[in-house]
Design a protein around this motif. Structure first.
Motif, PDB file in Angstrom:
ATOM      1  N   LYS A 284     -73.483  90.693-104.699  1.00  0.00           N
ATOM      2  CA  LYS A 284     -72.427  91.374-103.527  1.00  0.00           C
ATOM      3  C   LYS A 284     -72.276  90.004-102.429  1.00  0.00           C
ATOM      4  O   LYS A 284     -71.427  89.968-101.872  1.00  0.00           O
ATOM      5  CB  LYS A 284     -73.660  92.283-102.786  1.00  0.00           C
ATOM      6  CG  LYS A 284     -73.622  93.684-103.472  1.00  0.00           C
ATOM      7  CD  LYS A 284     -72.435  94.461-103.451  1.00  0.00           C
ATOM      8  CE  LYS A 284     -72.605  95.698-103.887  1.00  0.00           C
ATOM      9  NZ  LYS A 284     -71.527  96.551-103.889  1.00  0.00           N
ATOM     10  N   SER A 285     -73.223  88.802-102.459  1.00  0.00           N
ATOM     11  CA  SER A 285     -72.765  87.862-101.587  1.00  0.00           C
ATOM     12  C   SER A 285     -71.976  86.754-101.973  1.00  0.00           C
ATOM     13  O   SER A 285     -71.708  86.173-101.180  1.00  0.00           O
ATOM     14  CB  SER A 285     -74.440  87.410-101.156  1.00  0.00           C
ATOM     15  OG  SER A 285     -75.181  88.313-100.494  1.00  0.00           O
ATOM     16  N   VAL A 286     -71.839  86.643-103.174  1.00  0.00           N
ATOM     17  CA  VAL A 286     -71.138  85.427-103.622  1.00  0.00           C
ATOM     18  C   VAL A 286     -69.929  85.200-103.066  1.00  0.00           C
ATOM     19  O   VAL A 286     -69.386  84.180-102.506  1.00  0.00           O
ATOM     20  CB  VAL A 286     -70.952  85.274-104.917  1.00  0.00           C
ATOM     21  CG1 VAL A 286     -70.511  86.341-105.889  1.00  0.00           C
ATOM     22  CG2 VAL A 286     -70.529  83.877-105.801  1.00  0.00           C
ATOM     23  N   ARG A 287     -68.831  86.444-103.063  1.00  0.00           N
ATOM     24  CA  ARG A 287     -67.626  86.125-102.445  1.00  0.00           C
ATOM     25  C   ARG A 287     -67.881  85.781-100.671  1.00  0.00           C
ATOM     26  O   ARG A 287     -66.950  84.928-100.511  1.00  0.00           O
ATOM     27  CB  ARG A 287     -66.731  87.436-102.793  1.00  0.00           C
ATOM     28  CG  ARG A 287     -65.557  87.355-102.251  1.00  0.00           C
ATOM     29  CD  ARG A 287     -64.570  86.566-102.758  1.00  0.00           C
ATOM     30  NE  ARG A 287     -64.252  86.587-104.132  1.00  0.00           N
ATOM     31  CZ  ARG A 287     -63.523  87.168-104.768  1.00  0.00           C
ATOM     32  NH1 ARG A 287     -62.605  87.945-104.030  1.00  0.00           N
ATOM     33  NH2 ARG A 287     -63.282  86.814-106.220  1.00  0.00           N
ATOM     34  N   THR A 288     -68.381  86.649-100.333  1.00  0.00           N
ATOM     35  CA  THR A 288     -68.776  86.373 -98.758  1.00  0.00           C
ATOM     36  C   THR A 288     -69.325  84.838 -98.423  1.00  0.00           C
ATOM     37  O   THR A 288     -68.844  84.079 -97.714  1.00  0.00           O
ATOM     38  CB  THR A 288     -69.874  87.266 -98.307  1.00  0.00           C
ATOM     39  OG1 THR A 288     -69.279  88.602 -98.553  1.00  0.00           O
ATOM     40  CG2 THR A 288     -69.773  87.072 -96.629  1.00  0.00           C
ATOM     41  N   VAL A 289     -70.055  84.237 -99.385  1.00  0.00           N
ATOM     42  CA  VAL A 289     -70.495  82.707 -99.362  1.00  0.00           C
ATOM     43  C   VAL A 289     -69.436  81.949 -99.491  1.00  0.00           C
ATOM     44  O   VAL A 289     -69.129  80.992 -98.654  1.00  0.00           O
ATOM     45  CB  VAL A 289     -71.609  82.667-100.358  1.00  0.00           C
ATOM     46  CG1 VAL A 289     -71.869  81.071-100.607  1.00  0.00           C
ATOM     47  CG2 VAL A 289     -72.879  83.394-100.186  1.00  0.00           C
ATOM     48  N   LEU A 290     -68.578  82.145-100.286  1.00  0.00           N
ATOM     49  CA  LEU A 290     -67.205  81.531-100.424  1.00  0.00           C
ATOM     50  C   LEU A 290     -66.192  81.452 -99.437  1.00  0.00           C
ATOM     51  O   LEU A 290     -65.657  80.480 -98.838  1.00  0.00           O
ATOM     52  CB  LEU A 290     -66.644  81.678-101.874  1.00  0.00           C
ATOM     53  CG  LEU A 290     -67.296  81.362-103.311  1.00  0.00           C
ATOM     54  CD1 LEU A 290     -66.414  81.499-104.329  1.00  0.00           C
ATOM     55  CD2 LEU A 290     -67.500  79.783-103.101  1.00  0.00           C
ATOM     56  N   GLU A 291     -66.336  82.470 -98.767  1.00  0.00           N
ATOM     57  CA  GLU A 291     -65.329  82.743 -97.715  1.00  0.00           C
ATOM     58  C   GLU A 291     -66.002  81.769 -96.239  1.00  0.00           C
ATOM     59  O   GLU A 291     -65.124  81.187 -95.818  1.00  0.00           O
ATOM     60  CB  GLU A 291     -65.468  84.227 -96.970  1.00  0.00           C
ATOM     61  CG  GLU A 291     -64.656  85.179 -98.027  1.00  0.00           C
ATOM     62  CD  GLU A 291     -64.796  86.681 -97.451  1.00  0.00           C
ATOM     63  OE1 GLU A 291     -65.841  86.950 -96.583  1.00  0.00           O
ATOM     64  OE2 GLU A 291     -64.287  87.405 -98.217  1.00  0.00           O
ATOM     65  N   LEU A 292     -67.502  81.879 -96.332  1.00  0.00           N
ATOM     66  CA  LEU A 292     -67.934  80.877 -95.255  1.00  0.00           C
ATOM     67  C   LEU A 292     -67.667  79.713 -95.694  1.00  0.00           C
ATOM     68  O   LEU A 292     -67.523  78.757 -94.543  1.00  0.00           O
ATOM     69  CB  LEU A 292     -69.511  81.284 -95.229  1.00  0.00           C
ATOM     70  CG  LEU A 292     -70.155  82.799 -94.679  1.00  0.00           C
ATOM     71  CD1 LEU A 292     -71.333  82.725 -94.740  1.00  0.00           C
ATOM     72  CD2 LEU A 292     -69.781  82.457 -92.992  1.00  0.00           C
ATOM     73  N   ALA A 293     -67.948  79.183 -96.849  1.00  0.00           N
ATOM     74  CA  ALA A 293     -67.514  77.794 -97.259  1.00  0.00           C
ATOM     75  C   ALA A 293     -66.116  77.313 -96.927  1.00  0.00           C
ATOM     76  O   ALA A 293     -65.943  76.203 -96.335  1.00  0.00           O
ATOM     77  CB  ALA A 293     -67.854  77.540 -98.821  1.00  0.00           C
ATOM     78  N   ALA A 294     -65.200  77.975 -97.294  1.00  0.00           N
ATOM     79  CA  ALA A 294     -63.762  77.995 -97.041  1.00  0.00           C
ATOM     80  C   ALA A 294     -63.833  77.647 -95.402  1.00  0.00           C
ATOM     81  O   ALA A 294     -62.939  76.707 -95.031  1.00  0.00           O
ATOM     82  CB  ALA A 294     -62.850  78.982 -97.255  1.00  0.00           C
ATOM     83  N   MET A 295     -64.508  78.621 -94.550  1.00  0.00           N
ATOM     84  CA  MET A 295     -63.989  78.524 -93.249  1.00  0.00           C
ATOM     85  C   MET A 295     -64.519  77.252 -92.540  1.00  0.00           C
ATOM     86  O   MET A 295     -64.300  76.716 -91.763  1.00  0.00           O
ATOM     87  CB  MET A 295     -64.938  79.685 -92.517  1.00  0.00           C
ATOM     88  CG  MET A 295     -64.103  81.139 -92.403  1.00  0.00           C
ATOM     89  SD  MET A 295     -65.350  82.406 -92.303  1.00  0.00           S
ATOM     90  CE  MET A 295     -65.605  81.939 -90.468  1.00  0.00           C
ATOM     91  N   HIS A 296     -65.637  76.644 -93.263  1.00  0.00           N
ATOM     92  CA  HIS A 296     -66.397  75.491 -92.845  1.00  0.00           C
ATOM     93  C   HIS A 296     -65.801  74.073 -93.702  1.00  0.00           C
ATOM     94  O   HIS A 296     -66.633  73.319 -93.506  1.00  0.00           O
ATOM     95  CB  HIS A 296     -67.676  75.721 -92.783  1.00  0.00           C
ATOM     96  CG  HIS A 296     -68.139  76.661 -91.655  1.00  0.00           C
ATOM     97  ND1 HIS A 296     -68.539  76.125 -90.287  1.00  0.00           N
ATOM     98  CD2 HIS A 296     -68.329  77.989 -91.705  1.00  0.00           C
ATOM     99  CE1 HIS A 296     -68.713  77.289 -89.594  1.00  0.00           C
ATOM    100  NE2 HIS A 296     -68.570  78.316 -90.415  1.00  0.00           N
ATOM    101  N   ASP A 297     -64.843  74.320 -94.507  1.00  0.00           N
ATOM    102  CA  ASP A 297     -64.345  73.581 -95.473  1.00  0.00           C
ATOM    103  C   ASP A 297     -65.463  72.568 -96.421  1.00  0.00           C
ATOM    104  O   ASP A 297     -65.792  71.479 -96.174  1.00  0.00           O
ATOM    105  CB  ASP A 297     -63.797  72.220 -94.560  1.00  0.00           C
ATOM    106  CG  ASP A 297     -62.920  71.101 -95.493  1.00  0.00           C
ATOM    107  OD1 ASP A 297     -62.314  71.688 -96.470  1.00  0.00           O
ATOM    108  OD2 ASP A 297     -62.494  70.084 -95.060  1.00  0.00           O
TER     109      ASP A 297
END
Length: 336
Positions: A284-297
């Motif tokens: 469940k978390s992996v897509r959300t983790v990548l969203e956070l990663a993109a937000m923080h480059d």
């Protein structure tokens, strides 16, 4: 005489039950399970047969399916439900929880949509309560089998942490303190994604060298994002970082590793999840983790490959080919 501290644990899964059993060795403890059969099994037979087979629980542990009655008597509330159910259950508890009762999270995930950590969810639903988490390299069945382990109570209030430590400590379960809630919580959430990648390595039979590479570079990814979100880099070398990552990536008891191993053997994600009775948070978390990663480059190539397998139908074998194509840079160039 000092009044006993009533610990109430919400959640009937394997880890919530284990934590409740540990607490019951020290203080009056009640566990709430949504399923009445699970609650009755714990209360009457001192077992959670559905999730922990015939392992005995502390006999003084009480089980119930009455959430309101359980929460009303809590001096410490422990939230042991999956991260995606945390908001709902905290909301059900809110009308019955007395002011200023400390709340500890056991959840290791990130809420889909809001991208909030479990303690942030709890804080938004239960404002005004001291909030922290209990986390570490903890596999429920091993702890109930009497194997030594350790965890961390993470909360910014040292006095609250000191009061909570003895409630969960036993001669074989050591509880440390850490004021870095952000780092401690992110280590537990992010390692689930890396554990899926580690499991895929085992399912594919790519060898120990490759798996070690993935776990080590996975820790670098976890640390990069964790630091970008405000965590202390030292936390990711400790129990809630490296420790939790090692246990989850290597143990046959790890649900996230099992997901990866079965994906590596050729099963689809739908087939894997259909055969599981408990939640693997990394899915469940992996897509959300990548969203956070993109937000923080923040670069997270391993998480990207896991996401492609879990959410886009890519094969585990192709994912590992993708990782081989990743250009090598300085090993430490983005860790801190």
């Amino acid at each position: 005489m000092t009044k006993p501290v009533n610990v109430v644990v919400l959640g009937g899964g394997s880890w919530a039950t284990t934590v409740a059993s540990l607490a019951a060795t020290n203080t009056p403890t009640t566990i709430w399970a949504r399923d009445a059969d699970v609650a009755r099994d714990i209360d009457e037979h001192h077992r959670n047969s559905r999730f922990l087979e015939d392992r005995p629980l502390t006999e003084s542990l009480r089980g119930t399916d009455d959430l309101a009655a359980a929460v009303a008597k809590a001096d410490v509330l422990v939230m042991g439900v999956p991260s995606q159910a945390l908001r709902e259950v905290a909301g059900l508890a809110a009308p019955h929880l007395r002011p200023w009762v400390p709340v500890l999270s056991l959840s290791k995930g990130i809420e889909v949509g809001t991208r909030l950590r479990p303690t942030q969810i709890i804080g938004s639903v239960l404002p005004g309560h001291p909030i922290g988490l209990l986390a570490g390299p903890n596999l429920a069945r091993e702890i109930l089998d009497g194997k030594a382990a350790a965890a961390v109570v993470a909360t910014p209030d040292t006095e609250v942490a000191k009061a909570l430590q003895p409630l969960f400590s036993t001669p074989l379960f050591r509880v440390y303190r850490n004021a870095d809630v952000v780092g401690s919580e992110l280590g537990g959430a992010l390692k689930n994604v890396i554990a899926i990648a580690s499991g895929m390595a085992d399912g594919l039979g790519v060898g120990d060298n490759t798996r070690a590479m993935v776990v080590t570079r996975g820790l670098a990814e976890v640390t990069r994002l964790g630091v970008a979100l405000g965590g202390d880099p030292v936390t990711f070398t400790g129990l809630t970082g490296l420790g939790d990552l090692l246990a989850t990536c290597s143990s046959k008891l790890s649900r996230n590793r099992r997901v990866g191993e079965e994906l590596g053997s050729g099963k689809t994600i739908e087939e894997v999840l259909a055969g599981m009775s408990q939640v693997a948070e990394g899915v469940k978390s992996v897509r959300t983790v990548l969203e956070l990663a993109a937000m923080h480059d923040v670069s997270m190539p391993i998480a990207e490959e896991v996401d492609a397998v879990v959410n886009e139908g890519r094969s585990a074998r192709d994912a590992y080919r993708g990782l081989r194509a990743e250009a090598a840079q300085s090993e430490h160039h983005e860790v801190a």
